[in-house]
Design a protein around this motif. Structure first.
Motif, mmCIF file in Angstrom:
data_model
loop_
_atom_site.group_PDB
_atom_site.id
_atom_site.type_symbol
_atom_site.label_atom_id
_atom_site.label_comp_id
_atom_site.label_asym_id
_atom_site.label_seq_id
_atom_site.Cartn_x
_atom_site.Cartn_y
_atom_site.Cartn_z
ATOM 1 N N ARG A 75 0.390 -8.865 -10.444
ATOM 2 C CA ARG A 75 1.700 -9.044 -9.827
ATOM 3 C C ARG A 75 1.875 -10.493 -9.374
ATOM 4 O O ARG A 75 2.968 -11.040 -9.439
ATOM 5 N N ASP A 102 3.360 -7.143 -16.448
ATOM 6 C CA ASP A 102 1.980 -7.329 -15.995
ATOM 7 C C ASP A 102 1.138 -7.954 -17.101
ATOM 8 O O ASP A 102 0.327 -8.849 -16.852
ATOM 9 N N GLU A 130 8.140 -10.120 -8.124
ATOM 10 C CA GLU A 130 7.428 -10.609 -6.940
ATOM 11 C C GLU A 130 7.828 -12.032 -6.566
ATOM 12 O O GLU A 130 7.764 -12.409 -5.402
#
Length: 112
Positions: free
Chosen positions: A76, A45, A94
Motif C-alpha cells: 500500500r 498492489d 493511499e
C-alpha cells in the motif's frame, strides 16, 4: 557515483514501470533522512511491488546499496531507502491520505 546519478536511476526505474505522478522533493537542509524523496503512485498492489522491485534492481545494478525496504508485502505504501534517495511508492488510494507533498511543503520540487 553521485546522489544525483542515484536519483536519475530511481526516477527512470519508476518511470519504466509506469509509475504515475512522480514527484521529487529536494530534502537537503530540511530533513536528515535523505537528500531527495521520490514519491510516486501505482494503480494496484502488484504495480506498487513491481515499481519497488525495479527500483531495487536498477539501484543494485548501478552499484548502489539498498539500505532497507518497508511495506513491501502489504503493497500500500512501500518505502525504499537508497541512502541519499528515499522512494515512497504509494497505492493511489493511499497517496492522497498521507499527502507527503503537503507534509514536506517546505521542500522544493525538482524537475528530473
Amino acid at each position: 557515483m553521485t546522489k544525483d546519478t542515484l536519483l536519475q536511476v530511481a526516477y527512470k526505474a519508476a518511470e519504466d514501470k509506469k509509475a504515475e505522478d512522480i514527484v521529487v522533493l529536494n530534502m537537503e537542509g530540511i530533513s536528515l533522512l535523505a537528500d531527495y524523496f521520490l514519491i510516486c503512485s501505482a494503480n494496484s498492489d502488484r504495480q506498487v511491488q513491481s515499481i519497488a522491485r525495479e527500483l531495487m534492481d536498477k539501484a543494485g545494478e548501478a552499484g548502489y546499496e539498498v539500505k532497507s525496504v518497508e511495506g513491501f508485502d502489504a503493497a500500500r505504501w512501500v518505502l525504499v531507502d537508497l541512502g541519499d534517495v528515499v522512494a515512497h511508492i504509494f497505492h493511489r488510494d493511499e497517496r492522497s491520505y498521507y499527502n507527503l507533498e503537503r507534509l514536506w511543503r517546505d521542500a522544493p520540487q525538482l524537475e528530473v
